[in-house]
Write a protein that holds these residues in place. Structure first.
Motif, PDB file in Angstrom:
ATOM      1  N   PHE A  75       4.653   5.348  -3.654  1.00 19.84           N
ATOM      2  CA  PHE A  75       3.338   5.303  -3.017  1.00 19.84           C
ATOM      3  C   PHE A  75       2.273   4.861  -4.013  1.00 19.84           C
ATOM      4  CE2 PHE A  75      -0.784   7.222  -2.197  1.00 19.84           C
ATOM      5  CZ  PHE A  75      -1.068   6.691  -0.941  1.00 19.84           C
ATOM      6  N   ASP A  76       2.275   5.470  -5.191  1.00 12.51           N
ATOM      7  CA  ASP A  76       1.279   5.118  -6.216  1.00 12.51           C
ATOM      8  C   ASP A  76       1.382   3.642  -6.603  1.00 12.51           C
ATOM      9  OD1 ASP A  76       0.315   7.716  -6.213  1.00 12.51           O
ATOM     10  OD2 ASP A  76       1.399   8.302  -8.037  1.00 12.51           O
ATOM     11  N   ASP A  77       2.615   3.146  -6.740  1.00 15.45           N
ATOM     12  CA  ASP A  77       2.818   1.734  -7.062  1.00 15.45           C
ATOM     13  C   ASP A  77       2.240   0.843  -5.961  1.00 15.45           C
ATOM     14  OD1 ASP A  77       4.014  -0.640  -8.367  1.00 15.45           O
ATOM     15  OD2 ASP A  77       5.386  -0.596  -6.656  1.00 15.45           O
ATOM     16  N   PHE A  78       2.603   1.118  -4.715  1.00 15.44           N
ATOM     17  CA  PHE A  78       2.094   0.326  -3.598  1.00 15.44           C
ATOM     18  C   PHE A  78       0.569   0.426  -3.490  1.00 15.44           C
ATOM     19  CE2 PHE A  78       6.169   0.284  -0.774  1.00 15.44           C
ATOM     20  CZ  PHE A  78       6.582  -0.898  -1.361  1.00 15.44           C
ATOM     21  N   GLU A  79       0.048   1.623  -3.642  1.00 19.92           N
ATOM     22  CA  GLU A  79      -1.400   1.842  -3.525  1.00 19.92           C
ATOM     23  C   GLU A  79      -2.152   1.036  -4.596  1.00 19.92           C
ATOM     24  OE1 GLU A  79      -2.955   3.240  -1.123  1.00 19.92           O
ATOM     25  OE2 GLU A  79      -4.636   4.432  -1.792  1.00 19.92           O
ATOM     26  N   ASN A  80      -1.663   1.067  -5.828  1.00 20.81           N
ATOM     27  CA  ASN A  80      -2.308   0.306  -6.899  1.00 20.81           C
ATOM     28  C   ASN A  80      -2.242  -1.192  -6.631  1.00 20.81           C
ATOM     29  OD1 ASN A  80      -3.045   2.579  -8.402  1.00 20.81           O
ATOM     30  ND2 ASN A  80      -1.110   2.596  -9.514  1.00 20.81           N
ATOM     31  N   ARG A  81      -1.100  -1.656  -6.191  1.00 19.65           N
ATOM     32  CA  ARG A  81      -0.933  -3.088  -5.945  1.00 19.65           C
ATOM     33  C   ARG A  81      -1.805  -3.576  -4.793  1.00 19.65           C
ATOM     34  NH1 ARG A  81       5.386  -3.799  -5.648  1.00 19.65           N
ATOM     35  NH2 ARG A  81       4.859  -5.977  -5.265  1.00 19.65           N
ATOM     36  N   ILE A  82      -1.863  -2.806  -3.710  1.00 17.17           N
ATOM     37  CA  ILE A  82      -2.651  -3.270  -2.555  1.00 17.17           C
ATOM     38  C   ILE A  82      -4.138  -3.224  -2.876  1.00 17.17           C
ATOM     39  CG2 ILE A  82      -2.858  -1.084  -1.263  1.00 17.17           C
ATOM     40  CD1 ILE A  82      -2.168  -4.626   0.178  1.00 17.17           C
ATOM     41  N   LYS A  83      -4.563  -2.250  -3.644  1.00 15.89           N
ATOM     42  CA  LYS A  83      -5.986  -2.189  -4.023  1.00 15.89           C
ATOM     43  C   LYS A  83      -6.366  -3.385  -4.898  1.00 15.89           C
ATOM     44  CE  LYS A  83      -7.044   2.647  -3.360  1.00 15.89           C
ATOM     45  NZ  LYS A  83      -7.835   2.332  -2.180  1.00 15.89           N
ATOM     46  N   LYS A  84      -5.474  -3.793  -5.787  1.00 17.79           N
ATOM     47  CA  LYS A  84      -5.732  -4.979  -6.613  1.00 17.79           C
ATOM     48  C   LYS A  84      -5.801  -6.232  -5.746  1.00 17.79           C
ATOM     49  CE  LYS A  84      -3.703  -3.217 -10.860  1.00 17.79           C
ATOM     50  NZ  LYS A  84      -2.543  -3.231 -11.759  1.00 17.79           N
ATOM     51  N   ILE A  85      -4.893  -6.341  -4.795  1.00 12.00           N
ATOM     52  CA  ILE A  85      -4.917  -7.498  -3.892  1.00 12.00           C
ATOM     53  C   ILE A  85      -6.199  -7.501  -3.076  1.00 12.00           C
ATOM     54  CG2 ILE A  85      -3.823  -8.492  -1.833  1.00 12.00           C
ATOM     55  CD1 ILE A  85      -1.095  -7.610  -3.088  1.00 12.00           C
ATOM     56  N   GLN A  86      -6.582  -6.345  -2.550  1.00 13.24           N
ATOM     57  CA  GLN A  86      -7.826  -6.253  -1.769  1.00 13.24           C
ATOM     58  C   GLN A  86      -9.030  -6.684  -2.604  1.00 13.24           C
ATOM     59  OE1 GLN A  86      -7.535  -2.117  -0.805  1.00 13.24           O
ATOM     60  NE2 GLN A  86      -6.301  -2.466   1.034  1.00 13.24           N
ATOM     61  N   GLN A  87      -9.082  -6.222  -3.839  1.00 15.40           N
ATOM     62  CA  GLN A  87     -10.201  -6.564  -4.716  1.00 15.40           C
ATOM     63  C   GLN A  87     -10.219  -8.057  -5.016  1.00 15.40           C
ATOM     64  OE1 GLN A  87     -12.727  -4.387  -5.768  1.00 15.40           O
ATOM     65  NE2 GLN A  87     -13.610  -6.378  -6.195  1.00 15.40           N
ATOM     66  N   LYS A  88      -9.060  -8.629  -5.271  1.00 15.43           N
ATOM     67  CA  LYS A  88      -8.993 -10.060  -5.580  1.00 15.43           C
ATOM     68  C   LYS A  88      -9.374 -10.911  -4.367  1.00 15.43           C
ATOM     69  CE  LYS A  88      -5.730  -9.665  -9.362  1.00 15.43           C
ATOM     70  NZ  LYS A  88      -4.396  -9.967  -9.890  1.00 15.43           N
ATOM     71  N   ILE A  89      -8.948 -10.498  -3.180  1.00 18.10           N
ATOM     72  CA  ILE A  89      -9.343 -11.226  -1.974  1.00 18.10           C
ATOM     73  C   ILE A  89     -10.859 -11.138  -1.799  1.00 18.10           C
ATOM     74  CG2 ILE A  89      -9.195 -11.328   0.549  1.00 18.10           C
ATOM     75  CD1 ILE A  89      -6.276 -10.304   0.258  1.00 18.10           C
ATOM     76  N   SER A  90     -11.407  -9.950  -1.963  1.00 13.19           N
ATOM     77  CA  SER A  90     -12.867  -9.768  -1.831  1.00 13.19           C
ATOM     78  C   SER A  90     -13.623 -10.621  -2.836  1.00 13.19           C
ATOM     79  CB  SER A  90     -13.242  -8.294  -2.027  1.00 13.19           C
ATOM     80  OG  SER A  90     -12.737  -7.510  -0.985  1.00 13.19           O
ATOM     81  N   ASN A  91     -13.151 -10.638  -4.071  1.00 12.89           N
ATOM     82  CA  ASN A  91     -13.805 -11.452  -5.101  1.00 12.89           C
ATOM     83  C   ASN A  91     -13.720 -12.939  -4.774  1.00 12.89           C
ATOM     84  OD1 ASN A  91     -14.432  -9.130  -6.525  1.00 12.89           O
ATOM     85  ND2 ASN A  91     -12.766  -9.368  -7.991  1.00 12.89           N
ATOM     86  N   PHE A  92     -12.584 -13.365  -4.239  1.00 10.45           N
ATOM     87  CA  PHE A  92     -12.417 -14.768  -3.877  1.00 10.45           C
ATOM     88  C   PHE A  92     -13.352 -15.141  -2.727  1.00 10.45           C
ATOM     89  CE2 PHE A  92      -9.246 -18.238  -2.445  1.00 10.45           C
ATOM     90  CZ  PHE A  92      -9.827 -19.179  -3.290  1.00 10.45           C
ATOM     91  N   ILE A  93     -13.484 -14.257  -1.769  1.00  7.77           N
ATOM     92  CA  ILE A  93     -14.431 -14.491  -0.658  1.00  7.77           C
ATOM     93  C   ILE A  93     -15.831 -14.661  -1.226  1.00  7.77           C
ATOM     94  CG2 ILE A  93     -15.561 -13.402   1.333  1.00  7.77           C
ATOM     95  CD1 ILE A  93     -12.783 -12.146   1.995  1.00  7.77           C
TER      96      ILE A  93
END
Length: 119
Positions: free
Chosen positions: A96-114
């Motif tokens: 769970f911690d691994d998935f949670e960290n990875r998805i939060k990084k992806i979310q942040q990168k998508i937001s930054n790209f937007i």
């Protein structure tokens, strides 16, 4: 606007890696979740990368951003389903911690790209 090659985008690459790990994880879920959590997890995870890829075909940043926003929505949907798995004890704390960290990084990168495309 120059078109992006989705295969070169880090957010797409990370999303593709997450799909593989997600599918490996969903094979461990109870079989009676085939049409519930398993289906939702797989569809939302695939949607993250798919929307990024589809968005790169659009002719304007405005249209690309719409697909990135859809991708971000799918990332939040997938995160919610992983939380549900945790609450139902379908996933280890470590996974769970691994998935949670990875998805939060992806979310942040998508937001930054937007934000970058929107300027």
């Amino acid at each position: 606007m120059r078109r992006h090659n989705f295969k070169n985008l880090q957010i797409w690459q990370e999303s593709i890696n997450l799909i593989t790990d997600n599918y490996n994880f969903t094979t461990t879920l109870p079989k009676d979740e085939k049409f519930g959590l398993i289906s939702q997890l797989n569809r939302s995870c695939v949607s993250i990368a798919s929307n990024i890829a589809e968005g790169t075909s659009k002719r304007s940043n405005k249209h690309f951003i719409k697909y990135l926003e859809d991708s971000l929505g799918s990332a939040y949907e997938w995160e919610t389903q992983i939380i549900i798995c945790k609450n139902l004890n379908f996933i280890s704390e470590e996974k769970f911690d691994d998935f949670e960290n990875r998805i939060k990084k992806i979310q942040q990168k998508i937001s930054n790209f937007i934000d970058k495309l929107d300027n």
